[in-house]
Design a protein around this motif. Structure first.
Motif, PDB file in Angstrom:
ATOM      1  N   PRO A   1      -8.021  -0.745  -5.970  1.00 23.39           N
ATOM      2  CA  PRO A   1      -6.896   0.168  -6.225  1.00 23.39           C
ATOM      3  C   PRO A   1      -5.840  -0.487  -7.108  1.00 23.39           C
ATOM      4  O   PRO A   1      -5.458  -1.637  -6.889  1.00 23.39           O
ATOM      5  CB  PRO A   1      -6.348   0.451  -4.818  1.00 23.39           C
ATOM      6  N   LEU A   2      -5.380   0.245  -8.096  1.00 23.45           N
ATOM      7  CA  LEU A   2      -4.330  -0.232  -8.986  1.00 23.45           C
ATOM      8  C   LEU A   2      -2.978   0.382  -8.653  1.00 23.45           C
ATOM      9  O   LEU A   2      -1.940  -0.178  -9.015  1.00 23.45           O
ATOM     10  CB  LEU A   2      -4.685   0.085 -10.442  1.00 23.45           C
ATOM     11  N   SER A   3      -2.971   1.527  -7.982  1.00 29.22           N
ATOM     12  CA  SER A   3      -1.723   2.200  -7.651  1.00 29.22           C
ATOM     13  C   SER A   3      -1.011   1.457  -6.528  1.00 29.22           C
ATOM     14  O   SER A   3      -1.644   0.972  -5.595  1.00 29.22           O
ATOM     15  CB  SER A   3      -1.998   3.641  -7.227  1.00 29.22           C
TER      16      SER A   3
ATOM     17  N   ASP B   1      -9.436   3.132 -11.017  1.00 33.54           N
ATOM     18  CA  ASP B   1      -9.362   1.889 -10.256  1.00 33.54           C
ATOM     19  C   ASP B   1      -9.776   0.719 -11.142  1.00 33.54           C
ATOM     20  O   ASP B   1     -10.319   0.898 -12.229  1.00 33.54           O
ATOM     21  CB  ASP B   1     -10.257   1.948  -9.013  1.00 33.54           C
ATOM     22  N   GLY B   2      -9.512  -0.501 -10.662  1.00 32.88           N
ATOM     23  CA  GLY B   2      -9.820  -1.686 -11.434  1.00 32.88           C
ATOM     24  C   GLY B   2     -11.093  -2.368 -10.968  1.00 32.88           C
ATOM     25  O   GLY B   2     -11.633  -2.071  -9.912  1.00 32.88           O
ATOM     26  N   ARG B   3     -11.563  -3.309 -11.786  1.00 24.79           N
ATOM     27  CA  ARG B   3     -12.740  -4.072 -11.410  1.00 24.79           C
ATOM     28  C   ARG B   3     -12.437  -5.002 -10.256  1.00 24.79           C
ATOM     29  O   ARG B   3     -11.336  -5.499 -10.130  1.00 24.79           O
ATOM     30  CB  ARG B   3     -13.236  -4.889 -12.614  1.00 24.79           C
TER      31      ARG B   3
ATOM     32  N   PRO C   1       0.817  -1.202   0.000  1.00 22.72           N
ATOM     33  CA  PRO C   1       0.000   0.000   0.000  1.00 22.72           C
ATOM     34  C   PRO C   1       0.850   1.251   0.000  1.00 22.72           C
ATOM     35  O   PRO C   1       2.041   1.223   0.330  1.00 22.72           O
ATOM     36  CB  PRO C   1      -0.813  -0.136   1.300  1.00 22.72           C
ATOM     37  N   LEU C   2       0.202   2.364  -0.323  1.00 24.23           N
ATOM     38  CA  LEU C   2       0.925   3.612  -0.530  1.00 24.23           C
ATOM     39  C   LEU C   2       0.853   4.517   0.688  1.00 24.23           C
ATOM     40  O   LEU C   2      -0.163   4.595   1.359  1.00 24.23           O
ATOM     41  CB  LEU C   2       0.333   4.351  -1.728  1.00 24.23           C
ATOM     42  N   ALA C   3       1.914   5.195   0.960  1.00 28.74           N
ATOM     43  CA  ALA C   3       1.952   6.180   2.033  1.00 28.74           C
ATOM     44  C   ALA C   3       1.653   7.565   1.474  1.00 28.74           C
ATOM     45  O   ALA C   3       1.867   7.827   0.300  1.00 28.74           O
ATOM     46  CB  ALA C   3       3.328   6.190   2.695  1.00 28.74           C
TER      47      ALA C   3
ATOM     48  N   GLU D   1       3.766   2.899  -9.248  1.00 28.34           N
ATOM     49  CA  GLU D   1       2.785   2.994 -10.326  1.00 28.34           C
ATOM     50  C   GLU D   1       1.581   3.741  -9.779  1.00 28.34           C
ATOM     51  O   GLU D   1       0.978   3.311  -8.799  1.00 28.34           O
ATOM     52  CB  GLU D   1       2.358   1.604 -10.807  1.00 28.34           C
ATOM     53  N   LEU D   2       1.241   4.855 -10.387  1.00 30.96           N
ATOM     54  CA  LEU D   2       0.115   5.665  -9.939  1.00 30.96           C
ATOM     55  C   LEU D   2      -0.896   5.777 -11.063  1.00 30.96           C
ATOM     56  O   LEU D   2      -0.658   6.439 -12.072  1.00 30.96           O
ATOM     57  CB  LEU D   2       0.606   7.071  -9.527  1.00 30.96           C
TER      58      LEU D   2
END
Length: 213
Positions: free
Chosen positions: A101-103, A211-213, A4-6, A206-207
């Motif tokens: 989430p894809l990022s 979003d994805g399915r 996950p992203l900070a 990767e940002l």
């Protein structure tokens, strides 16, 4: 491997020449943002391991890339009603069943690689994304080049290696973009990959702006 992203530090997107970036994207399908993440910020983000997201950066990037996305959709004669604000766009994603989430922060160790891919699954796809390098290719890893390919009609695939340095980012085409030929505009398919990491660990971002399915 992803995590996950900070939340990011303040990022000076205003210092880049966005009209020039738009021209580069039209010409090549990618445009460099040198030094988007100062080294300390890149180091902190590379070691982040919590569930906060980079929504501030996503929203800021969306505003700057929106004119390009609309121009590309118009050139390809696509019905892609991108709204003026990122919050409404995210609601459009949810309405389309796109909530994954894809990022992500991506960590690739020795012998890892990312095969050619596209992030275009769904009805609400934003045509541009950001990638960044969060580890030093001079000291932290070897190999791991970021590669793009474009498939143009009746032509061989065109490979491109993005010259990313520590803390650099690039805006790239997600899956398709328009290219103006001699007589008309045609649709080019783009894919992205990371070559095999020969040693060390490559950390990247990767940002995605959808979003994805």
């Amino acid at each position: 491997m992803t995590s996950p992203l900070a939340a990011p530090p303040h990022l000076p997107l205003d210092r880049y020449d966005w009209p020039l970036i738009g021209q580069q994207l039209d010409a090549e399908g990618w445009a460099l943002l040198p030094g988007l993440f100062p080294q300390e910020a890149a180091r902190q983000l590379a070691h982040a391991d919590n569930t906060a997201t980079l929504e501030t950066l996503r929203a800021s990037l969306y505003r700057r890339l929106l004119p390009i996305a609309r121009a590309w959709a118009d050139a390809l004669q696509q019905d892609a009603p991108y709204p003026d604000d990122f919050t409404t766009w995210m609601q459009h994603n949810r309405n389309a069943g796109q909530t994954r989430p894809l990022s992500a922060i991506q960590r690739l160790g020795q012998d890892d690689y990312q095969p050619l891919t596209q992030h275009a699954d769904g009805d609400a796809v934003f045509p541009l994304q950001l990638v960044a390098l969060l580890s030093d290719p001079d000291t932290a890893f070897a190999g791991g080049e970021f590669v793009m390919t474009e498939q143009r009609p009746r032509m061989q695939s065109r490979p491109m290696v993005l010259p990313l340095r520590y803390g650099d980012a690039a805006v790239i085409a997600v899956s398709h973009r328009p290219v103006r030929g001699a007589n008309n505009v045609y649709r080019v398919a783009a894919r992205q990959a990371i070559s095999r990491v020969r040693a060390g660990q490559r950390v990247g971002l990767e940002l995605l702006l959808h979003d994805g399915r």
